[in-house]
Design an enzyme around this catalytic site. Sequence first.
Site, mmCIF file in Angstrom:
data_model
loop_
_atom_site.group_PDB
_atom_site.id
_atom_site.type_symbol
_atom_site.label_atom_id
_atom_site.label_comp_id
_atom_site.label_asym_id
_atom_site.label_seq_id
_atom_site.Cartn_x
_atom_site.Cartn_y
_atom_site.Cartn_z
ATOM 1 N N ARG A 209 4.090 -9.644 -7.609
ATOM 2 C CA ARG A 209 4.636 -8.702 -8.580
ATOM 3 C C ARG A 209 5.696 -9.403 -9.405
ATOM 4 O O ARG A 209 6.513 -10.162 -8.862
ATOM 5 C CB ARG A 209 5.301 -7.501 -7.892
ATOM 6 N N GLU A 238 6.074 -6.216 -17.234
ATOM 7 C CA GLU A 238 4.674 -6.112 -17.614
ATOM 8 C C GLU A 238 4.383 -4.719 -18.163
ATOM 9 O O GLU A 238 4.897 -3.757 -17.589
ATOM 10 C CB GLU A 238 3.853 -6.294 -16.328
ATOM 11 N N HIS A 255 -2.225 -10.768 -14.757
ATOM 12 C CA HIS A 255 -2.219 -9.938 -13.538
ATOM 13 C C HIS A 255 -3.655 -9.649 -13.082
ATOM 14 O O HIS A 255 -4.061 -8.486 -12.952
ATOM 15 C CB HIS A 255 -1.444 -8.637 -13.806
HETATM 16 O O1 LIG Z 1 -1.626 -4.205 -6.288
HETATM 17 C C1 LIG Z 1 -2.765 -4.623 -6.518
HETATM 18 O O2 LIG Z 1 -3.741 -4.265 -5.851
HETATM 19 C C2 LIG Z 1 -3.005 -5.632 -7.595
HETATM 20 O O3 LIG Z 1 -1.844 -6.011 -8.236
HETATM 21 C C3 LIG Z 1 -4.071 -5.204 -8.542
HETATM 22 O O4 LIG Z 1 -4.480 -6.296 -9.277
HETATM 23 C C4 LIG Z 1 -3.647 -4.086 -9.421
HETATM 24 O O5 LIG Z 1 -4.725 -3.714 -10.231
HETATM 25 P P1 LIG Z 1 -4.672 -2.499 -11.239
HETATM 26 O O6 LIG Z 1 -4.323 -1.278 -10.446
HETATM 27 O O7 LIG Z 1 -3.619 -2.788 -12.227
HETATM 28 O O8 LIG Z 1 -6.033 -2.470 -11.800
#
Ligand SMILES: O=C(O)[C@H](O)[C@H](O)COP(=O)(O)O
Length: 374
Positions: A209, A238, A255
């Site tokens: 993060r 972000e 990310h």
């Molecule tokens: O916390 C997580 O699982 C990861 O950072 C993941 O890549 C987040 O993905 P998002 O919910 O932004 O699609």
Amino acid sequence: MITVFADQYLYNIASYLPDSVDLVLYDPAEGLPKGLDHAQALLVRTVNPITPQTLPDIPAGLSFIGTGSSGTDHVDQAYLKASGITFADAAGCNARSVAEYLATSLLIWEARAQYKLQDLCAGIIGVGHVGRQVDRLLQKMDIATCCYDPPRAQRDPGFSSSTLEEVLAADILTFHTPLTRSGPHPTHHWLDAAKLSTHQYELVINSARGGILDEGALCKAQDEGTVRHFILDVWENEPDINLDVAARAFLKTPHIAGYSVQAKQNASRFIADALIQHFRLPPQNESQDTAPLQISEPADLFKSLPAVMDHLHPIREYESELKQILQKQNPRRSVLFNRLRAEFPLRQEFSHIQLPATYFERFPVLKKMGFHLL
Ligand SMILES: O=C(O)[C@H](O)[C@H](O)COP(=O)(O)O
């Protein structure tokens, strides 16, 4: 019938929920959806924070919120608890995907910056679902690791953490902790100017993060020569990322370390299962297996292992898309950052990629990394 509002980018979410559910998909770029008054459940991604500010009036009928992510720092869980909402996350859904991102970016860095990974030690900060997978994969690649996770050592008698001094003596630091600002082990700005001044780091990688490391201190450490390179997949503030920090990063991605077909399937399945359990709905047993990716290009097309990995893992494609977005001096940069994350085609994890035998003959480590024979 229960009504479920879900982020439209939650991978195949409809197929993980029973047909009896009334599913309403929403566009996360527009914030949390309107019309939640009619909903019993809400399924989000990290791009839509759930706080008293973003969701001030929790509708009476809403009893379940799930996030299709491992990280939960975008959700005020105390607020949900006080409001009587059941909350579910997808912890561990993308552990393998992040480990593969790490392995690939290390190989690219090794080749371009002319290091030998086997001569270096990687300090892993946070050894939960993700850190464990990172440790395993790096060990298979004969890279020495040093695992640091005091909170886990307190709860898990089978795990012993290295000391802070030991992990800060590593050549490479990689982060796999949640972002926390309170409690006995806060991680916000864990890597700060003081820690960065103790030792010369060849590489710092953050795919956990933004905010776990202090970007200002990191840039200063680079100027002062205590950090040689850094690779960032996650960013402070972000999606509005700091252009100077991005320009300095050896590799920069939007990310996506945890983005793979398998990770996204896990994420949707984990929260759909929790929802099904919460509302006592009939379980969904449909298998979501995808066909493996079969590579047909001959191995001798690739000069080196990093060249093979470049072909199999789209880190640099993400990077070039991100560079284009960052060049555009327009206020839509943040929107484009999130859109890139949501719409770029997902990759297959190594276990779902089949390679001709010649790849394993030329680069035996590919087998240990989990690729399969075609
Ligand atoms: O916390 C997580 O699982 C990861 O950072 C993941 O890549 C987040 O993905 P998002 O919910 O932004 O699609």
